[in-house]
Design a protein around this motif. Sequence first.
Motif, PDB file in Angstrom:
ATOM      1  N   GLY A 249       0.810  -1.218   0.000  1.00  0.00           N
ATOM      2  CA  GLY A 249       0.000   0.000   0.000  1.00  0.00           C
ATOM      3  C   GLY A 249       0.839   1.262   0.000  1.00  0.00           C
ATOM      4  O   GLY A 249       0.581   2.198  -0.766  1.00  0.00           O
ATOM      5  N   THR A 250       1.865   1.300   0.839  1.00  0.00           N
ATOM      6  CA  THR A 250       2.664   2.524   0.928  1.00  0.00           C
ATOM      7  C   THR A 250       3.554   2.718  -0.293  1.00  0.00           C
ATOM      8  O   THR A 250       3.789   3.843  -0.719  1.00  0.00           O
ATOM      9  N   GLN A 251       4.029   1.642  -0.891  1.00  0.00           N
ATOM     10  CA  GLN A 251       4.902   1.762  -2.062  1.00  0.00           C
ATOM     11  C   GLN A 251       4.140   2.065  -3.341  1.00  0.00           C
ATOM     12  O   GLN A 251       4.661   2.741  -4.224  1.00  0.00           O
ATOM     13  N   THR A 252       2.923   1.547  -3.469  1.00  0.00           N
ATOM     14  CA  THR A 252       2.181   1.717  -4.723  1.00  0.00           C
ATOM     15  C   THR A 252       1.151   2.835  -4.654  1.00  0.00           C
ATOM     16  O   THR A 252       0.696   3.309  -5.688  1.00  0.00           O
ATOM     17  N   GLY A 253       0.739   3.228  -3.451  1.00  0.00           N
ATOM     18  CA  GLY A 253      -0.332   4.208  -3.320  1.00  0.00           C
ATOM     19  C   GLY A 253      -1.713   3.614  -3.515  1.00  0.00           C
ATOM     20  O   GLY A 253      -2.717   4.320  -3.474  1.00  0.00           O
ATOM     21  N   VAL A 254      -1.778   2.306  -3.720  1.00  0.00           N
ATOM     22  CA  VAL A 254      -3.058   1.604  -3.849  1.00  0.00           C
ATOM     23  C   VAL A 254      -3.373   0.990  -2.489  1.00  0.00           C
ATOM     24  O   VAL A 254      -2.540   0.247  -1.949  1.00  0.00           O
ATOM     25  N   PRO A 255      -4.539   1.294  -1.919  1.00  0.00           N
ATOM     26  CA  PRO A 255      -4.869   0.698  -0.625  1.00  0.00           C
ATOM     27  C   PRO A 255      -4.779  -0.825  -0.689  1.00  0.00           C
ATOM     28  O   PRO A 255      -5.335  -1.455  -1.587  1.00  0.00           O
ATOM     29  N   CYS A 256      -4.045  -1.390   0.242  1.00  0.00           N
ATOM     30  CA  CYS A 256      -3.886  -2.835   0.333  1.00  0.00           C
ATOM     31  C   CYS A 256      -4.433  -3.234   1.700  1.00  0.00           C
ATOM     32  O   CYS A 256      -3.832  -2.945   2.731  1.00  0.00           O
ATOM     33  N   ILE A 257      -5.584  -3.867   1.698  1.00  0.00           N
ATOM     34  CA  ILE A 257      -6.339  -4.119   2.918  1.00  0.00           C
ATOM     35  C   ILE A 257      -5.900  -5.427   3.567  1.00  0.00           C
ATOM     36  O   ILE A 257      -5.874  -6.476   2.920  1.00  0.00           O
ATOM     37  N   PHE A 258      -5.597  -5.346   4.859  1.00  0.00           N
ATOM     38  CA  PHE A 258      -5.150  -6.504   5.634  1.00  0.00           C
ATOM     39  C   PHE A 258      -6.370  -7.272   6.135  1.00  0.00           C
ATOM     40  O   PHE A 258      -7.000  -6.889   7.113  1.00  0.00           O
ATOM     41  N   GLY A 259      -6.706  -8.335   5.446  1.00  0.00           N
ATOM     42  CA  GLY A 259      -7.826  -9.190   5.829  1.00  0.00           C
ATOM     43  C   GLY A 259      -7.347 -10.559   6.265  1.00  0.00           C
ATOM     44  O   GLY A 259      -7.999 -11.570   6.016  1.00  0.00           O
TER      45      GLY A 259
END
Length: 158
Positions: A109-119
């Motif tokens: 998420g931080t490297q791409t700027g795309v939210p990466c949700i921790f599920g």
Amino acid sequence: MSETQPNNLEGELLVGDAKIAIVTARFNEFITKALLDSAVNHWTRLGGSADRLTTAWVPGSFELPVAAKKLAESGEYQAVICLGCVIRGETDHYDHVVEQTAKGIREVGTQTGVPCIFGVITCETLEQAIHRAGAKLGNQGGKAMMAAIEMANLLKKI
């Protein structure tokens, strides 16, 4: 004297034209399939169409960040959800998998700027996992989908 109000930015729970990807770990599939089913159910109930949702399977939770990063870097998705289940065993393997998986998902998420949700649900016992996959405590897959939609909408506003 009048108070000024801050510029408040929030993401709505409206699918709109968003495209979402879900990466699911096959390890503990009895649990992760329930997480995926709930995420897809929430997507549909919130108005999402099947052609705007992509799912991918990986062997285990440790592999989630690699697939998530590839999907995020594609530029096709407004959010990526990572679903997995890690249950503590008799060794410290659990601690390493959980720590590195969480770190990897955060980095996507931080490297791409795309939210990466921790599920990824992390549990001491199978019973706890069953509860977090819908038996007693709601389903973390559905909650992850709502977070993904909200974040996708928020980032449109920023």
